[in-house]
Every structure is written in structure tokens, then in C-alpha cells.
Scaffold this motif. Structure first.
Motif, PDB file in Angstrom:
ATOM      1  N   LYS A  42      -0.446   1.572   5.040  1.00  0.00           N
ATOM      2  CA  LYS A  42      -0.601   2.285   3.761  1.00  0.00           C
ATOM      3  C   LYS A  42      -2.071   2.424   3.408  1.00  0.00           C
ATOM      4  O   LYS A  42      -2.800   1.427   3.351  1.00  0.00           O
ATOM      5  N   HIS A  65       0.621   6.723 -10.591  1.00  0.00           N
ATOM      6  CA  HIS A  65      -0.614   7.424 -10.244  1.00  0.00           C
ATOM      7  C   HIS A  65      -0.644   8.901 -10.623  1.00  0.00           C
ATOM      8  O   HIS A  65      -1.200   9.719  -9.915  1.00  0.00           O
ATOM      9  N   ASP A  79       3.144   6.657  -5.576  1.00  0.00           N
ATOM     10  CA  ASP A  79       3.036   5.527  -6.506  1.00  0.00           C
ATOM     11  C   ASP A  79       3.343   6.101  -7.883  1.00  0.00           C
ATOM     12  O   ASP A  79       2.622   6.981  -8.377  1.00  0.00           O
ATOM     13  N   ASP A 133       4.978  -1.804  -6.169  1.00  0.00           N
ATOM     14  CA  ASP A 133       3.542  -2.092  -6.233  1.00  0.00           C
ATOM     15  C   ASP A 133       3.274  -2.487  -7.677  1.00  0.00           C
ATOM     16  O   ASP A 133       3.040  -1.629  -8.520  1.00  0.00           O
ATOM     17  N   ASP A 185       5.703   3.596  -4.127  1.00  0.00           N
ATOM     18  CA  ASP A 185       5.158   2.395  -4.730  1.00  0.00           C
ATOM     19  C   ASP A 185       5.706   2.430  -6.147  1.00  0.00           C
ATOM     20  O   ASP A 185       5.198   3.153  -7.010  1.00  0.00           O
ATOM     21  N   GLU A 202      -1.498   7.520   0.243  1.00  0.00           N
ATOM     22  CA  GLU A 202      -1.223   7.388  -1.192  1.00  0.00           C
ATOM     23  C   GLU A 202      -2.273   8.140  -1.997  1.00  0.00           C
ATOM     24  O   GLU A 202      -3.443   8.134  -1.640  1.00  0.00           O
TER      25      GLU A 202
END
Ligand code: RM4
Ligand code: MN
Length: 388
Positions: free
Chosen positions: A137, A217, A214, A286, A241, A179
Motif C-alpha cells: 500500500k 480522504h 480511504d 485504517d 481503508d 491511495e
């Protein structure tokens, strides 16, 4: 009506990966609050992650972060994980916590720093080889704070070159999870700010480069389920995530801030066939538990994802398709809302009992005495934490 046998089978097959860093101390830039019993090394983090699997039955994988989880012998760590009933999952590279990276890592203006960053990424592929992990990742903090500070287009070129070198080093079964993140720590421009940028780089690299979404984000109001549907359809949804955010990249428990959003995301996953292991979507957490106890918070997060998945599986796909075709806006929306408003907790309790688990994972963890044991045993040494 949905086929309940299929729903149960899908829920039994679901796997969620928890992050090693969730078990260590964390905080904000204002304060890191230490908690008693926190792991002092990657082995203890894995032991804690194994507890989450023990009580949920669906979290047998742990992501590592290098160098936070650096050990002498990764095969030994992988063996330790197996002995605890879990295995090592995604390897997270870290090219953001070294003084050299002040102006970026793979897009740094200094070729020496770029080399150092790429070498770290390649070393992380060595870790994949040793642990038998599939996913590398990559999250880059690279970006600029002020207009004019860097050349936006040139930096895209440097990023592409670095990614190509790492991609070429991957084994046949290994993948890059790329990511993206809108902002922070760079405040003006980030080199991989959004899914479109990540997707474009992945397309250029090849089929084993896929996007990691994610959930924290994005800009407020972003329709994340659209991104999920798009990437899944394009065969480039590599991983989640999961976490929740109220404001920025809050890394709170998934499903805590907006369980409806999590349901909408899982609905697109189910609709696009993304639960099937062969599709390769890695469902990771995450998160950082700054003030709440970490192991029960991870258990809670896993069951939050499980609840959203169960609701998504309960969507009556036929009724939804019929209503959509008929242009019946209200009926279509009602199909989704009926599933969302179903209390799936009795079903999940039943499923756990069928598998020999306690119906309430958090209560079972509390009753086990593990928390008291690690508080008593883990004295001395240095607690693991953000950056350690
Ligand atoms: C970053 C990013 C990465 C995670 C680190 C700890 O913000 O979300 O996925 O590995 O934090
Ligand atoms: Mn992340």
C-alpha cells in the motif's frame, strides 16, 4: 425477498483486515495519550489483532506499517501471526516521516531523496516476499504548501517513474494499492489528491495496480459510493481503508460518523460483486483510537462493517431493478431504505453462535480478562506509537 441462505454465506465468508497501528498509542498534534497495556513491539500488536479475530471470527488479517513494524526476521513474524490464528496482510510503506522528506519523497526535487524513497518502497516489496503478503500500500504525503513551490506537471512525471520502478519489482501475484488523499500534510497541492489521479496512474502501470479508497480522504460531501461503483466496474477497486470523519482525516471508528454512508458504500460493493474474494477487494481498517481502548474499538469497527454489509446484502435487488426500470423513484429509494432500516443485529448474533462464537464480541472480550492481563504484563519497554 433476498435469499437468506446466500446472505448468511456471504457474511460468513467476509474478511476484514485490521491495522497494526490501531493497537499502538496515537493522538493528535496536540497530545498523544498513552494507554496501559499497549503493545511494545510488532509481535504484541499481532497478539492484540488476534483478539479481534477471536471474538469477531472475520478479522484474521493484520496490515503492517514499515518502519513502525520493522523486525529482524519477517518470516518469523509471519509464523508468529499464524500461530495466533491470523496472517499478515498489506504492507504499508512510509515515506513521510523522515527529515529528508520535507519537500516530498518520490517527487522531491533532490534526486538523492527520490532514490532513498524508491529504495524504501522496493525494500517493502522484500517484506511482501518474506511475509507472503499480496498488497503493497502506497500513500504519499508528497505535495506543496504554496503556489509556485513545485512544478505540478513535472512532479506527476516523477511520481509515474517511481511507481513504474516499483511495479516492475512486484511478483506475479503482488499488487500495488495506490491511495489518494485530498490534502494534509501538504496544504496547497497534493500529488495524488483524488481517485481519478490514482486511477490514471494505475491504468498506466498495469492490471496489478489498483486504487485504495480511504473513506476519510475526501472533501466533505464527496459521493464516495460513486467512486466505489466506478472503480469496481473498471476492475480497479483494490481496497478500502475504512474509518470515519467528521471534519478532516479524523480516523475515527468506521460507521461511527455516518453509518448510512457506509451502507451506501457497501451497497455498491454488493451490487458490483465486490464481496467475492476473486475480485480482490481488500476490506481494511485504517484507524487510530486516541482516547478509547483500542482492541474493543477495533472489534466495534469490524462489527460496524459487518452490519453495513448485512444491510447491503438484504437489499432486494430484483425489486430495486424493477423500480429503477419503471422509473419509480420513490419505490426504488424505499427498497434501499427498507434494507438500511432493518435491524441486522439478531441475524449477526445468530451467525456468531452458529460458528461457536459469543453473540456479543465486545462483551466477550471484556469478560475474557485479556485487557487486565496485558495491563499487568506489559510493563517496561517502550510502548508502540505513532512514528515508533
Ligand atoms: C495515512 C494513510 C495511510 C496510513 C497512514 C498511517 O494518512 O491513510 O493509509 O498508512 O496514514
Ligand atoms: Mn489510509
Amino acid at each position: 425477498m433476498q435469499d437468506l441462505t446466500a446472505v448468511r454465506a456471504a457474511l460468513r465468508a467476509q474478511r476484514i483486515e485490521t491495522p497494526s497501528w490501531a493497537y499502538g498509542n496515537s493522538g493528535t498534534r496536540f497530545k498523544v495519550f498513552a494507554q496501559e497495556g499497549v503493545p511494545r513491539d510488532p509481535f504484541e500488536k499481532i497478539a492484540d489483532a488476534a483478539q479481534v479475530h477471536t471474538y469477531t471470527g472475520i478479522a484474521p488479517i493484520v496490515s503492517l506499517h514499515i518502519p513502525w513494524d520493522r523486525v529482524e526476521d519477517y518470516t518469523e513474524l509471519a509464523q508468529f501471526a499464524r500461530e495466533h490464528g491470523v496472517r499478515i496482510g498489506a504492507i504499508n510503506a512510509n515515506v513521510f516521516q523522515d527529515d529528508d522528506y520535507r519537500l516530498g519523497s518520490v517527487t522531491n526535487p533532490d534526486p538523492g531523496v527520490r532514490r532513498k524513497a524508491i529504495d524504501h518502497l522496493l525494500a517493502c516489496v522484500d517484506v511482501l516476499d518474506a511475509t507472503g503478503s499480496r498488497d503493497l500500500k502506497l500513500w504519499f504525503s508528497d505535495g506543496t504548501n504554496y503556489p509556485g513551490q513545485g512544478d505540478i506537471a513535472d512532479r506527476q512525471g516523477l511520481l509515474a517513474e517511481a511507481l513504474a520502478e516499483v511495479y516492475a519489482r512486484l511478483g506475479a501475484e503482488q499488487r500495488i494499492l495506490l491511495e489518494y488523499k485530498l490534502f494534509e500534510p501538504a496544504f496547497y497541492m497534493t500529488d495524488v489528491p483524488d481517485w481519478g489521479t490514482a486511477y490514471a496512474h494505475c491504468l498506466k502501470l498495469g492490471s496489478r495496480a489498483v486504487v485504495c479508497v480511504d473513506t476519510g480522504h475526501h472533501a466533505p460531501g464527496t459521493n464516495i459510493e460513486f467512486i466505489v461503483a466506478f472503480l469496481l466496474r473498471a476492475g480497479r477497486l483494490g481496497a478500502f481503508d475504512f474509518n470515519s470523519r467528521f471534519y478532516a482525516d479524523d480516523d475515527l471508528m468506521v460507521g461511527a460518523a455516518d453509518p448510512f454512508q457506509l451502507f451506501r458504500i457497501m451497497h455498491e460493493v454488493v451490487r458490483g460483486g465486490g464481496l467475492a474474494p476473486a475480485v480482490g477487494v481488500n476490506f481494511m481498517l485504517d484507524q487510530c483510537h486516541n482516547i478509547e481502548p483500542k482492541i474493543p474499538a477495533q472489534i466495534r469497527s469490524v462489527t460496524n462493517v459487518q452490519e453495513a454489509t448485512a444491510k447491503a446484502l438484504l437489499v432486494d435487488a430484483q425489486a430495486l431493478a424493477d423500480a429503477q426500470r419503471a422509473g419509480d423513484v420513490l419505490a426504488a429509494n424505499a427498497v434501499l431504505m427498507d434494507a438500511y432500516n432493518t435491524d441486522v443485529r439478531p441475524l449477526l448474533r445468530e451467525l456468531r453462535v452458529e460458528q461457536g462464537l459469543a453473540p456479543d464480541p465486545v462483551a466477550a472480550y471484556h469478560a475474557s480478562g485479556y485487557a487486565e492481563r496485558i495491563r499487568a504484563e506489559r510493563v517496561g519497554g517502550t510502548q508502540a506509537g505513532w512514528g515508533a
